[in-house]
Write a protein that holds these residues in place. Structure first.
Motif, PDB file in Angstrom:
ATOM      1  N   ILE A  20       0.820  -1.210   0.000  1.00 35.21           N
ATOM      2  CA  ILE A  20       0.000   0.000   0.000  1.00 35.21           C
ATOM      3  C   ILE A  20       0.854   1.260   0.000  1.00 35.21           C
ATOM      4  O   ILE A  20       0.513   2.248  -0.654  1.00 35.21           O
ATOM      5  N   ILE A  21       1.968   1.230   0.707  1.00 28.68           N
ATOM      6  CA  ILE A  21       2.832   2.409   0.797  1.00 28.68           C
ATOM      7  C   ILE A  21       3.458   2.669  -0.571  1.00 28.68           C
ATOM      8  O   ILE A  21       4.042   1.759  -1.173  1.00 28.68           O
ATOM      9  N   PRO A  22       3.337   3.902  -1.083  1.00 26.50           N
ATOM     10  CA  PRO A  22       3.915   4.178  -2.403  1.00 26.50           C
ATOM     11  C   PRO A  22       5.441   4.172  -2.374  1.00 26.50           C
ATOM     12  O   PRO A  22       6.052   4.480  -1.351  1.00 26.50           O
ATOM     13  N   GLY A  23       6.033   3.825  -3.488  1.00 29.57           N
ATOM     14  CA  GLY A  23       7.490   3.806  -3.603  1.00 29.57           C
ATOM     15  C   GLY A  23       8.078   2.489  -3.120  1.00 29.57           C
ATOM     16  O   GLY A  23       7.384   1.574  -2.705  1.00 29.57           O
ATOM     17  N   LYS A  24       9.398   2.420  -3.184  1.00 30.60           N
ATOM     18  CA  LYS A  24      10.114   1.216  -2.787  1.00 30.60           C
ATOM     19  C   LYS A  24      10.519   1.321  -1.317  1.00 30.60           C
ATOM     20  O   LYS A  24      11.044   2.325  -0.891  1.00 30.60           O
ATOM     21  N   GLN A  25      10.256   0.274  -0.564  1.00 26.65           N
ATOM     22  CA  GLN A  25      10.700   0.208   0.819  1.00 26.65           C
ATOM     23  C   GLN A  25      11.975  -0.626   0.882  1.00 26.65           C
ATOM     24  O   GLN A  25      12.161  -1.534   0.088  1.00 26.65           O
ATOM     25  N   HIS A  26      12.823  -0.294   1.822  1.00 20.73           N
ATOM     26  CA  HIS A  26      14.118  -0.955   1.915  1.00 20.73           C
ATOM     27  C   HIS A  26      14.223  -1.863   3.133  1.00 20.73           C
ATOM     28  O   HIS A  26      15.306  -2.319   3.466  1.00 20.73           O
ATOM     29  N   LEU A  27      13.109  -2.107   3.800  1.00 20.99           N
ATOM     30  CA  LEU A  27      13.117  -2.948   4.991  1.00 20.99           C
ATOM     31  C   LEU A  27      13.370  -4.409   4.627  1.00 20.99           C
ATOM     32  O   LEU A  27      12.820  -4.902   3.642  1.00 20.99           O
ATOM     33  N   PRO A  28      14.172  -5.115   5.429  1.00 25.12           N
ATOM     34  CA  PRO A  28      14.283  -6.560   5.219  1.00 25.12           C
ATOM     35  C   PRO A  28      12.990  -7.251   5.668  1.00 25.12           C
ATOM     36  O   PRO A  28      12.205  -6.700   6.444  1.00 25.12           O
ATOM     37  N   LEU A  29      12.776  -8.455   5.194  1.00 15.16           N
ATOM     38  CA  LEU A  29      11.544  -9.185   5.476  1.00 15.16           C
ATOM     39  C   LEU A  29      11.348  -9.409   6.971  1.00 15.16           C
ATOM     40  O   LEU A  29      10.242  -9.270   7.486  1.00 15.16           O
ATOM     41  N   TRP A  30      12.411  -9.740   7.692  1.00 15.47           N
ATOM     42  CA  TRP A  30      12.272 -10.008   9.119  1.00 15.47           C
ATOM     43  C   TRP A  30      11.765  -8.783   9.866  1.00 15.47           C
ATOM     44  O   TRP A  30      10.944  -8.900  10.778  1.00 15.47           O
ATOM     45  N   LEU A  31      12.200  -7.592   9.484  1.00 20.20           N
ATOM     46  CA  LEU A  31      11.744  -6.380  10.147  1.00 20.20           C
ATOM     47  C   LEU A  31      10.314  -6.037   9.735  1.00 20.20           C
ATOM     48  O   LEU A  31       9.527  -5.551  10.553  1.00 20.20           O
ATOM     49  N   THR A  32       9.956  -6.324   8.501  1.00 12.90           N
ATOM     50  CA  THR A  32       8.585  -6.127   8.045  1.00 12.90           C
ATOM     51  C   THR A  32       7.630  -7.003   8.845  1.00 12.90           C
ATOM     52  O   THR A  32       6.560  -6.555   9.255  1.00 12.90           O
ATOM     53  N   VAL A  33       8.013  -8.263   9.100  1.00 10.99           N
ATOM     54  CA  VAL A  33       7.178  -9.176   9.877  1.00 10.99           C
ATOM     55  C   VAL A  33       7.028  -8.675  11.306  1.00 10.99           C
ATOM     56  O   VAL A  33       5.921  -8.648  11.857  1.00 10.99           O
ATOM     57  N   ILE A  34       8.122  -8.243  11.916  1.00 10.16           N
ATOM     58  CA  ILE A  34       8.067  -7.747  13.295  1.00 10.16           C
ATOM     59  C   ILE A  34       7.172  -6.513  13.391  1.00 10.16           C
ATOM     60  O   ILE A  34       6.334  -6.409  14.292  1.00 10.16           O
ATOM     61  N   LEU A  35       7.329  -5.578  12.463  1.00 12.88           N
ATOM     62  CA  LEU A  35       6.494  -4.378  12.484  1.00 12.88           C
ATOM     63  C   LEU A  35       5.036  -4.713  12.200  1.00 12.88           C
ATOM     64  O   LEU A  35       4.129  -4.097  12.769  1.00 12.88           O
TER      65      LEU A  35
END
Length: 93
Positions: A20-35
């Motif tokens: 949903i967030i526009p643009g490219k995010q640079h978060l790794p998958l593990w941090l995306t899961v935690i957030l």
């Protein structure tokens, strides 16, 4: 089984938030899961405070609160991650 479900929901919420967030995010998958997991927990707390955490049928409001919190946290986390990576790159140079 509760932890496994929390990880799965966190993964789904985090990935939807990244989409949903526009643009490219640079978060790794593990941090995306935690957030995403933290967003789900925060969304549950907000739904409980608003009195819509347990309704008959599908708890749409609770899911909306969870998703909104995941979007906010992934967005803020991406900004923090990008800033930290940029600062660490300057320190090495």
């Amino acid at each position: 089984m509760g932890w496994l479900w929390a990880i799965i929901v966190g993964l789904v919420l985090g990935l939807i938030a990244k989409a949903i967030i526009p643009g490219k995010q640079h978060l790794p998958l593990w941090l995306t899961v935690i957030l995403g997991m933290i967003g789900g927990i925060a969304g549950n707390a907000i739904a409980r405070a608003a009195g819509v955490d347990a309704t008959s049928g599908i708890d749409w409001w609770r899911h909306i609160f969870q998703l909104v919190m995941a979007i906010i946290l992934v967005g803020l986390g991406d900004r923090a991650w990008t800033a930290a990576r940029r600062d660490s790159g300057r320190a090495k140079a």
